[in-house]
Design an enzyme around this catalytic site. Structure first.
Site, PDB file in Angstrom:
ATOM      1  N   TYR A   7       4.292 -12.202  -9.993  1.00  0.00           N
ATOM      2  CA  TYR A   7       4.126 -10.748 -10.093  1.00  0.00           C
ATOM      3  C   TYR A   7       5.396 -10.042  -9.610  1.00  0.00           C
ATOM      4  O   TYR A   7       5.879  -9.085 -10.235  1.00  0.00           O
ATOM      5  CB  TYR A   7       2.910 -10.305  -9.273  1.00  0.00           C
TER       6      TYR A   7
HETATM    7  N1  LIG Z   1      -2.399  -4.477  -4.101  1.00  0.00           N
HETATM    8  C1  LIG Z   1      -1.320  -4.396  -3.373  1.00  0.00           C
HETATM    9  O1  LIG Z   1      -1.301  -4.809  -2.194  1.00  0.00           O
HETATM   10  C2  LIG Z   1      -0.060  -3.798  -3.953  1.00  0.00           C
HETATM   11  C3  LIG Z   1       1.074  -3.771  -3.179  1.00  0.00           C
HETATM   12  C4  LIG Z   1       2.217  -3.146  -3.683  1.00  0.00           C
HETATM   13  C5  LIG Z   1       2.188  -2.566  -4.943  1.00  0.00           C
HETATM   14  N2  LIG Z   1       1.060  -2.629  -5.702  1.00  0.00           N
HETATM   15  C6  LIG Z   1       1.079  -1.986  -7.040  1.00  0.00           C
HETATM   16  O2  LIG Z   1       0.395  -0.760  -6.953  1.00  0.00           O
HETATM   17  C7  LIG Z   1      -0.334  -0.556  -8.170  1.00  0.00           C
HETATM   18  C8  LIG Z   1      -1.461   0.448  -7.959  1.00  0.00           C
HETATM   19  O3  LIG Z   1      -2.357  -0.028  -6.986  1.00  0.00           O
HETATM   20  P1  LIG Z   1      -3.933   0.247  -7.115  1.00  0.00           P
HETATM   21  O4  LIG Z   1      -4.548  -0.247  -5.868  1.00  0.00           O
HETATM   22  O5  LIG Z   1      -4.171   1.651  -7.562  1.00  0.00           O
HETATM   23  O6  LIG Z   1      -4.300  -0.726  -8.347  1.00  0.00           O
HETATM   24  P2  LIG Z   1      -5.599  -0.729  -9.259  1.00  0.00           P
HETATM   25  O7  LIG Z   1      -6.728  -0.063  -8.576  1.00  0.00           O
HETATM   26  O8  LIG Z   1      -5.785  -2.143  -9.714  1.00  0.00           O
HETATM   27  O9  LIG Z   1      -5.188   0.177 -10.521  1.00  0.00           O
HETATM   28  C9  LIG Z   1      -4.424  -0.304 -11.567  1.00  0.00           C
HETATM   29  C10 LIG Z   1      -4.708   0.531 -12.799  1.00  0.00           C
HETATM   30  O10 LIG Z   1      -3.950   0.005 -13.901  1.00  0.00           O
HETATM   31  C11 LIG Z   1      -4.774   0.060 -15.048  1.00  0.00           C
HETATM   32  N3  LIG Z   1      -4.390  -0.889 -16.083  1.00  0.00           N
HETATM   33  C12 LIG Z   1      -4.445  -2.239 -16.028  1.00  0.00           C
HETATM   34  N4  LIG Z   1      -4.103  -2.768 -17.218  1.00  0.00           N
HETATM   35  C13 LIG Z   1      -3.842  -1.718 -18.051  1.00  0.00           C
HETATM   36  C14 LIG Z   1      -3.471  -1.607 -19.403  1.00  0.00           C
HETATM   37  N5  LIG Z   1      -3.299  -2.696 -20.189  1.00  0.00           N
HETATM   38  N6  LIG Z   1      -3.276  -0.384 -19.924  1.00  0.00           N
HETATM   39  C15 LIG Z   1      -3.457   0.726 -19.162  1.00  0.00           C
HETATM   40  N7  LIG Z   1      -3.819   0.700 -17.858  1.00  0.00           N
HETATM   41  C16 LIG Z   1      -4.023  -0.524 -17.318  1.00  0.00           C
HETATM   42  C17 LIG Z   1      -6.168  -0.263 -14.545  1.00  0.00           C
HETATM   43  O11 LIG Z   1      -7.095   0.153 -15.516  1.00  0.00           O
HETATM   44  P3  LIG Z   1      -8.682  -0.069 -15.326  1.00  0.00           P
HETATM   45  O12 LIG Z   1      -9.112   0.986 -14.368  1.00  0.00           O
HETATM   46  O13 LIG Z   1      -9.223   0.096 -16.685  1.00  0.00           O
HETATM   47  O14 LIG Z   1      -8.870  -1.457 -14.776  1.00  0.00           O
HETATM   48  C18 LIG Z   1      -6.196   0.518 -13.250  1.00  0.00           C
HETATM   49  O15 LIG Z   1      -6.654   1.828 -13.469  1.00  0.00           O
HETATM   50  C19 LIG Z   1      -0.795  -1.963  -8.518  1.00  0.00           C
HETATM   51  O16 LIG Z   1      -1.105  -2.075  -9.863  1.00  0.00           O
HETATM   52  C20 LIG Z   1       0.390  -2.815  -8.123  1.00  0.00           C
HETATM   53  O17 LIG Z   1       1.291  -2.966  -9.205  1.00  0.00           O
HETATM   54  C21 LIG Z   1      -0.056  -3.235  -5.240  1.00  0.00           C
END
Ligand SMILES: NC(=O)c1ccc[n+]([C@@H]2O[C@H](COP(=O)([O-])OP(=O)(O)OC[C@H]3O[C@@H](n4cnc5c(N)ncnc54)[C@H](OP(=O)(O)O)[C@@H]3O)[C@@H](O)[C@H]2O)c1
Length: 222
Positions: A125
């Protein structure tokens, strides 16, 4: 200035939308599935369906600013990491260039600058994010590249830092509240910086507003 929020149905996305509504900001959200539409139309938000694995060009029309907070999620297969986190991010950057977007705010990840520093299980990732970040850095767009540590659902502290020792930092300690990440995104939406910025951060001791006026050490090397 209309701001497109990609990943609006996510945990960070929904918080940004709610804050933007409270502040009366002009936004459009891009959601992945028609079934998610009613949540946003009830809020009175301009919403479009767009899948990062397909056509997304219609979503950008008339938007001058983009927030990218989408991601395939830690439970998805590596194939989705390639298609969404890597290719979806790059395509969003390229579409923004084509459609004259003025400012792109990307939610990436801490350690994407050096994926081998990250935990084994998420290195693929981090590699995807590294290449996607690069596409933004080398684009023609004005950008704010946010690289938070591991996201927690803890309450906002309002305090961040990018002053840490990269050799010491362990994943368990390099965390940040989602609410604080939302504050950085809002600050970037409201006051687009005149210079491009790369901000690596975790929970710390600097007020968000002050933090957003600083540059990370990576910025100097970009
Ligand atoms: N988790 C961690 O500890 C961490 C740390 C650093 C950075 N991050 C980054 O921060 C981002 C945001 O975090 P979060 O907690 O808000 O993540 P999240 O709740 O998983 O939200 C990700 C969003 O992306 C959407 N998505 C996924 N595939 C897609 C596609 N093909 N087309 C359009 N939209 C799509 C999802 O749609 P659905 O609602 O339909 O599923 C969801 O709404 C993460 O995605 C990651 O890259 C994460």
């Amino acid at each position: 200035m209309k701001t497109l929020i990609i990943g609006a149905n996510g945990q960070i996305g929904k918080k940004i939308v709610s804050e933007c509504i409270d502040l009366g900001l002009d936004i459009r959200v891009m959601i992945r599935d028609e079934s998610q539409m009613s949540y946003f139309t009830r809020l009175g938000v301009d919403a479009v369906v767009g899948d990062l694995e397909g056509d997304i060009s219609h979503a950008f029309n008339g938007c001058e600013q983009v927030v990218f907070s989408a991601g395939s999620g830690s439970k998805s297969c590596p194939k989705k990491t390639l298609l969404v986190d890597l290719w979806g991010s790059i395509r969003a950057v390229e579409e923004s260039e084509r459609q004259g977007v003025k400012h792109f705010i990307m939610v990436s990840s801490l350690k994407s600058c050096d994926p081998l520093r990250g935990p084994q299980i998420i290195r693929h990732y981090l590699v995807a994010r590294n290449r996607a970040d690069d596409s933004l850095i080398h684009s023609t767009l004005n950008y704010t590249l946010l690289r938070p540590g591991r996201l927690l659902d803890t309450p906002a502290t309002g305090m961040l830092t990018s002053d840490f020792d990269w050799d010491d930092i362990k994943n368990a300690h390099s965390t940040v509240s989602r609410d604080d990440v939302v504050s950085t995104i809002l600050a970037a939406i409201i006051t687009p910086h005149s210079s491009n910025r790369v901000l690596d951060f975790i929970q710390g001791d600097v007020k968000v507003a002050d933090f957003m006026n600083t540059f990370s050490r990576e910025e100097a090397t970009v």
